[in-house]
Design a protein around this motif. Structure first.
Motif, short mmCIF file in Angstrom:
data_model
loop_
_atom_site.label_atom_id
_atom_site.label_comp_id
_atom_site.label_asym_id
_atom_site.label_seq_id
_atom_site.Cartn_x
_atom_site.Cartn_y
_atom_site.Cartn_z
N ALA A 32 0.82 -1.23 0.00
CA ALA A 32 0.00 0.00 0.00
C ALA A 32 0.85 1.27 0.00
O ALA A 32 0.53 2.23 -0.72
N THR A 33 1.91 1.28 0.76
CA THR A 33 2.74 2.49 0.85
C THR A 33 3.37 2.80 -0.51
O THR A 33 3.43 3.96 -0.94
N ILE A 34 3.81 1.75 -1.18
CA ILE A 34 4.41 1.92 -2.52
C ILE A 34 3.34 2.40 -3.51
O ILE A 34 3.58 3.32 -4.31
N LEU A 35 2.16 1.80 -3.44
CA LEU A 35 1.08 2.22 -4.35
C LEU A 35 0.75 3.70 -4.15
O LEU A 35 0.58 4.45 -5.12
N LEU A 36 0.68 4.13 -2.89
CA LEU A 36 0.33 5.53 -2.60
C LEU A 36 1.43 6.49 -3.08
O LEU A 36 1.14 7.58 -3.58
N ARG A 37 2.67 6.06 -2.95
CA ARG A 37 3.78 6.87 -3.48
C ARG A 37 3.63 7.01 -5.00
O ARG A 37 3.80 8.09 -5.56
N ASP A 38 3.26 5.93 -5.66
CA ASP A 38 3.12 5.96 -7.11
C ASP A 38 1.86 6.73 -7.55
O ASP A 38 1.86 7.34 -8.62
N VAL A 39 0.82 6.71 -6.73
CA VAL A 39 -0.35 7.57 -7.01
C VAL A 39 0.09 9.03 -7.00
O VAL A 39 -0.28 9.82 -7.89
N ALA A 40 0.91 9.40 -6.02
CA ALA A 40 1.38 10.79 -5.94
C ALA A 40 2.21 11.15 -7.17
O ALA A 40 2.09 12.27 -7.70
N SER A 41 3.04 10.23 -7.64
CA SER A 41 3.86 10.50 -8.84
C SER A 41 2.97 10.68 -10.06
O SER A 41 3.22 11.57 -10.89
N VAL A 42 1.95 9.84 -10.21
CA VAL A 42 1.02 9.98 -11.33
C VAL A 42 0.35 11.36 -11.27
O VAL A 42 0.26 12.08 -12.28
#
Ligand code: MD3
Ligand code: FE
Length: 215
Positions: A32-42
């Motif tokens: 989840a933490t990685i997914l949320l980081r990648d949501v922020a990048s998108v």
């Protein structure tokens, strides 16, 4: 993989909501933490926006996309487009973390080789909701939709193939994944207004990521 395998082996603990619809509780919790980081990048490349429906209503949910095409709403209707109408640029690539999770979840639910070309990211603040609808703008009608819930919990409504079928309600929490395929692919569904709250990873937000095969 047969239905018997699904019930006995790797999907133990997973819940079948309806034919083709599998709730994988906590499936994404460890990433989840990685997914949320990648949501922020998108969202740095394709900022979240409140789309306006063809009927003229501004949606309470803010949206963005990544992948080959993204879902947008315009006066003339809903459609998938390869550019972000907000920026005029291509949608950002699907992060590896997203592609990997979507594929593993679909496989776990009995849909091997899921290769999504669209990823819609929804952002809810307390009070945001999504009224009952069907997802039918995708051309590939055999592929499932995979959804990942992050941050604040929400009550999800899952109905039948007719708008008037009384929907069942499920609470979706941080890390829950649902795979909607087969006969459930065109079921009506929605999200009740998100309650105020605090989640350590998102603050007062709920994030939902859905993976789709459009072409
Ligand atoms: C059942 N999103 O983006 S995810 C959507 O929580 C959408 O943001 C909701 O509905 C959300 O279109 C619900 C669960 C979901 C997604 C797609 C489905 C359930 C579905 C497609 C068919 C049936
Ligand atoms: Fe939907």
């Amino acid at each position: 993989m047969s239905m018997g395998d699904l019930f006995s082996g790797m999907t133990q603990g997973n819940e079948q909501l309806a034919p083709g619809a599998w709730l994988l509780r906590g499936f994404a919790r460890d990433v989840a933490t990685i997914l949320l980081r990648d949501v922020a990048s998108v969202a740095e490349i394709a900022p979240f926006r409140h789309l306006v429906t063809p009927g003229g209503y501004t949606m309470s949910v803010a949206m963005t996309n990544c992948g080959r095409v993204g879902w947008t709403s315009e006066a003339r209707g809903y459609r998938y487009a390869s550019t972000d109408p907000g920026t005029g640029r291509q949608w950002p690539d699907l992060p590896d973390s997203f592609a990997d999770l979507a594929r593993r979840a679909a496989e776990t639910a009995g849909f091997p080789d899921f290769d999504p070309d669209a990823c819609l990211i929804n952002r809810y603040v307390p009070g945001s909701r999504l009224s009952l609808h069907q997802d039918r703008d995708e051309n590939d009608r055999t592929a499932p939709i995979v959804s990942v819930s992050l941050g604040l919990p929400a009550v999800f409504q899952f109905g039948g193939l007719s708008r008037t079928d009384r929907p069942a309600r499920y609470r979706l929490e941080h890390g829950d994944v649902v795979v909607w395929g087969g006969p459930s692919r065109f079921a009506y569904h929605g999200v009740l207004p998100v309650a105020d709250g605090y989640h350590p990873e998102t603050g007062n937000l709920r994030i939902n990521i859905t993976f789709r095969k459009v072409f």
